[in-house]
Design an enzyme around this catalytic site. Structure first.
Site, PDB file in Angstrom:
ATOM      1  N   ASP A  86      -3.054  -9.282   7.852  1.00  0.00           N
ATOM      2  CA  ASP A  86      -1.790  -9.211   8.583  1.00  0.00           C
ATOM      3  C   ASP A  86      -1.659  -7.875   9.311  1.00  0.00           C
ATOM      4  OD1 ASP A  86      -1.632  -8.002   6.079  1.00  0.00           O
ATOM      5  OD2 ASP A  86       0.449  -8.556   5.721  1.00  0.00           O
ATOM      6  N   ARG A  88      -4.881   1.470  -0.584  1.00  0.00           N
ATOM      7  CA  ARG A  88      -4.847   0.021  -0.391  1.00  0.00           C
ATOM      8  C   ARG A  88      -4.709  -0.762  -1.691  1.00  0.00           C
ATOM      9  NH1 ARG A  88      -9.428  -4.100   2.131  1.00  0.00           N
ATOM     10  NH2 ARG A  88      -7.980  -5.832   2.508  1.00  0.00           N
ATOM     11  N   LEU A  89      -3.822  -1.750  -1.656  1.00  0.00           N
ATOM     12  CA  LEU A  89      -3.740  -2.798  -2.672  1.00  0.00           C
ATOM     13  C   LEU A  89      -4.180  -4.088  -1.988  1.00  0.00           C
ATOM     14  CD1 LEU A  89      -2.840  -3.639  -5.561  1.00  0.00           C
ATOM     15  CD2 LEU A  89      -0.577  -4.104  -4.589  1.00  0.00           C
ATOM     16  N   CYS A 135       0.831  -1.196   0.000  1.00  0.00           N
ATOM     17  CA  CYS A 135       0.000   0.000   0.000  1.00  0.00           C
ATOM     18  C   CYS A 135       0.871   1.254   0.000  1.00  0.00           C
ATOM     19  CB  CYS A 135      -0.909   0.015   1.229  1.00  0.00           C
ATOM     20  SG  CYS A 135      -1.864  -1.504   1.455  1.00  0.00           S
ATOM     21  N   ILE A 149      -4.370  -7.631  -1.145  1.00  0.00           N
ATOM     22  CA  ILE A 149      -3.605  -8.860  -1.338  1.00  0.00           C
ATOM     23  C   ILE A 149      -4.009  -9.908  -0.302  1.00  0.00           C
ATOM     24  CG2 ILE A 149      -1.298  -9.880  -1.363  1.00  0.00           C
ATOM     25  CD1 ILE A 149      -1.806  -8.008  -3.707  1.00  0.00           C
ATOM     26  N   SER A 204      10.692 -11.938  -6.898  1.00  0.00           N
ATOM     27  CA  SER A 204      11.784 -11.411  -7.719  1.00  0.00           C
ATOM     28  C   SER A 204      13.121 -11.761  -7.061  1.00  0.00           C
ATOM     29  CB  SER A 204      11.623  -9.886  -7.859  1.00  0.00           C
ATOM     30  OG  SER A 204      12.588  -9.353  -8.725  1.00  0.00           O
ATOM     31  N   ILE A 211      11.505  -9.535 -19.966  1.00  0.00           N
ATOM     32  CA  ILE A 211      11.465  -8.352 -20.820  1.00  0.00           C
ATOM     33  C   ILE A 211      12.755  -8.235 -21.610  1.00  0.00           C
ATOM     34  CG2 ILE A 211      12.419  -6.776 -19.088  1.00  0.00           C
ATOM     35  CD1 ILE A 211      10.379  -4.673 -20.073  1.00  0.00           C
TER      36      ILE A 211
END
Length: 594
Positions: free
Chosen positions: A100, A49-50, A2, A52, A369, A293
């Protein structure tokens, strides 16, 4: 994942909710799924907010627990939150969400500031105690999540993004001379707490800042790294360390699967991201989304590593997405990429991550990643020579291969008012860090600096900024703090052979194809930016010769003219363009300050 923001006042005035709302709106890309604002007199928190974990409104923020008298905003992910929740429930706590965020909130009531010792994850948060008026800011051990702050008369403000803080008119926007030295010499790394602006600071990793109602504050560093064998490690051989490495990474990758949405992987084709894919497949993940990419080649320098990512994608039957970017698309996106930078970042692959994230965000909200493996397991070319370097010459040896400019060139580069009497601030910082206890050998001193300083303000910051520009959460298993602690205890002799990351590569042989391991070290190449040709050169020339640049007067004109005359002749020891470094700073300042 977020964006957080807030204001705390100490002068008897109400917090400016309108300003906090504008700060939050600046960070809308970090949290496109929701927004919230909470005010309690002199304190105001904002949140984007994202979604998840806990996709319901119960997980929205700012999160208020009136029973506990606590309010909180949080950016990040706590991977062990289910275990902590069970422990807290056993202690009598009752939960209204499955997030969380609430685990941190109730954990803070249960354990106080020591809650951070129990968190495995990435985080930046602010907690307000209603009964005391105290505000506590915290950042994760390795600085994966950003947290900036700015002081002004009677107030302290904070945000996930530096540009959010300059929304306030009373922030000092002058250039910090010491930070400018770091930027120009320490490969654009500006160590915390400084930023390029005098009026904005960043909370160091592994740090809590406790702010009292009268404005006094204290900082506490709650975690550090010690290099060298731990108690009980003396009898371990190479095979033991190899197996420990694989076991620790396996746990780290599996932890980072916790989510209520699918998790993909950014697959560069190198051993690090390939091993993540292999371990996810080993854990039973099928139909995994992987993303690579590539850019146009320039001369003999290739712009992609598809031949290696294809091997991994085919071997593990992933749902692979190859994204080819030509210059006609990359150049227009560069300005948006710079706008997404919390601080100016010169690495050519920032635009790569920006464009990759745009495409990835169309398919998934979370990716793993491979950032951090080179710093943690000694993958860079400057490490092997340090194996034979005396500890008292370590700082100088490191600076010779890492720093972009020495003191003499800095004196020719910067306007005299920024020279500070000729002090070489970057090398002084390196020497000071190398002298700290906790790492005796030259190689370990370098690994500690790169893991705790360079990593935070170069690759980790770059990935956070570029992914969050598209509402994409990036998780970095190589920065699981337990794995990092294990690697710090490993003798360097097990890391540096065979081009570096030896123990990691040998562990990887049990999981991924050898062709991906036994290959030349690759990078995330964007040749057009490295060599500054055509329209890229024109963009930089316009920036460094603009009226705004002349009025700012950071650089000596004859030095800039020398770089413009032959950009390809002026490359840093780490293969970066010195002209791009200057141009990027000017473009960033013009974007965010006007």
């Amino acid at each position: 994942m977020c964006g957080i923001a807030g204001e705390v006042r100490f002068d008897g005035r109400m917090a400016d909710a309108g300003l906090v709302a504008r700060m939050s709106e600046t960070q809308a890309a970090r949290g496109p799924d929701g927004e919230g604002l909470w005010q309690h007199g002199r304190v105001c928190f904002g949140h984007r907010r994202l979604r998840i974990i806990d996709l319901t409104d119960a997980g929205s923020q700012p999160m208020i627990d009136s029973h506990l008298g606590l309010a909180m905003v949080f950016n990040g992910c706590i991977y062990n939150y289910p275990d902590l929740r069970a422990e807290l429930e056993a202690a009598g706590h009752r939960f209204f969400s499955t997030s969380d965020t609430e685990v941190i909130l109730k954990g803070y009531r249960q354990w106080g500031e020591d809650v951070v010792q129990r968190l495995n994850g990435m985080f930046a948060f602010a907690i307000h105690e209603q009964d005391t008026g105290r505000v506590v800011l915290g950042r994760d051990r390795l600085g994966i999540k950003p947290l900036y702050y700015a002081e002004a008369p009677g107030t302290l403000r904070f945000a996930s993004a530096l540009p959010a803080l300059v929304k306030a008119s009373d922030v000092d926007r002058d250039i910090d001379p010491v930070a400018l030295h770091h930027y120009m010499s320490f490969h654009a790394v500006v160590p915390a707490p400084r930023t390029i602006l005098k009026g904005v600071r960043k909370l160091p990793p592994a740090t809590l800042m406790v702010v009292e109602p009268d404005g006094t504050r204290r900082e506490r560093r709650y975690w550090d790294l010690s290099y060298g064998p731990a108690a009980g490690d003396a009898g371990l051989g190479f095979e033991d360390w190899r197996d420990r490495t694989l076991a620790a990474l396996r746990r780290a990758v599996e932890r980072r699967l916790v989510a209520d949405v699918p998790v993909g992987v950014l697959l560069s084709g190198g051993v690090d991201s390939s091993l993540i894919v292999g371990l996810l497949a080993e854990a039973g993940q099928t139909g995994l989304n992987t993303f690579s990419i590539g850019f146009e080649s320039v001369g003999q320098e290739k712009g992609d590593e598809f031949e290696y990512s294809d091997i991994v994608a085919e071997h593990f039957a992933t749902r692979h997405h190859k994204i080819q970017i030509d210059s006609t698309r990359a150049l227009p996106a560069l300005k948006k990429c710079i706008a997404a930078m919390n601080e100016p970042m010169v690495s050519h692959d920032a635009i790569g991550f920006f464009l990759l994230s745009e495409e990835v965000s169309k398919e998934v909200k979370v990716v793993q990643s491979g950032q951090g493996a080179d710093e943690v397991f000694a993958g860079y070319h400057w490490y092997p020579p340090l194996m034979d370097t005396a500890a008292n010459d370590a700082a100088s040896a490191y600076a010779r291969v890492f720093c972009d400019r020495d003191a003499d060139e800095i004196a020719r580069t910067l306007d005299p008012r920024f020279l500070n009497g000729g002090t070489d601030h970057a090398r002084a910082f390196i020497a000071e860090h190398f002298d700290k206890p906790g790492a005796d050998r030259a190689i370990d001193k370098a690994l500690r600096l790169d893991t705790q300083i360079m990593l935070v303000d170069d690759p980790v910051k770059r990935v956070d900024n570029m992914t969050m520009a598209w509402g994409l959460e990036a998780r970095v298993p190589f920065l699981d703090h337990e794995l990092v602690e294990m690697a710090a205890a490993m003798p360097a002799e097990h890391k540096v052979p065979e081009g570096g990351k030896y123990a990691l590569k040998e562990a990887a042989r049990q999981v991924i194809p050898a062709a991906v391991i036994d290959r030349p070290k690759g990078y995330f190449p964007v040749p057009a930016l490295k060599y500054l040709q055509g329209d890229y050169l024109a963009l930089v020339r316009d920036a460094v010769t603009s009226q705004a640049a002349r009025e700012r007067g950071l650089f000596q004109r004859d030095y800039v003219d020398t770089l413009l005359a032959d950009p390809q002749a002026h490359i840093t020891p780490l293969r970066g363009s010195k002209l791009w470094q200057i141009g990027l700073l000017e473009l960033w300042l013009q974007t965010h300050l006007g």
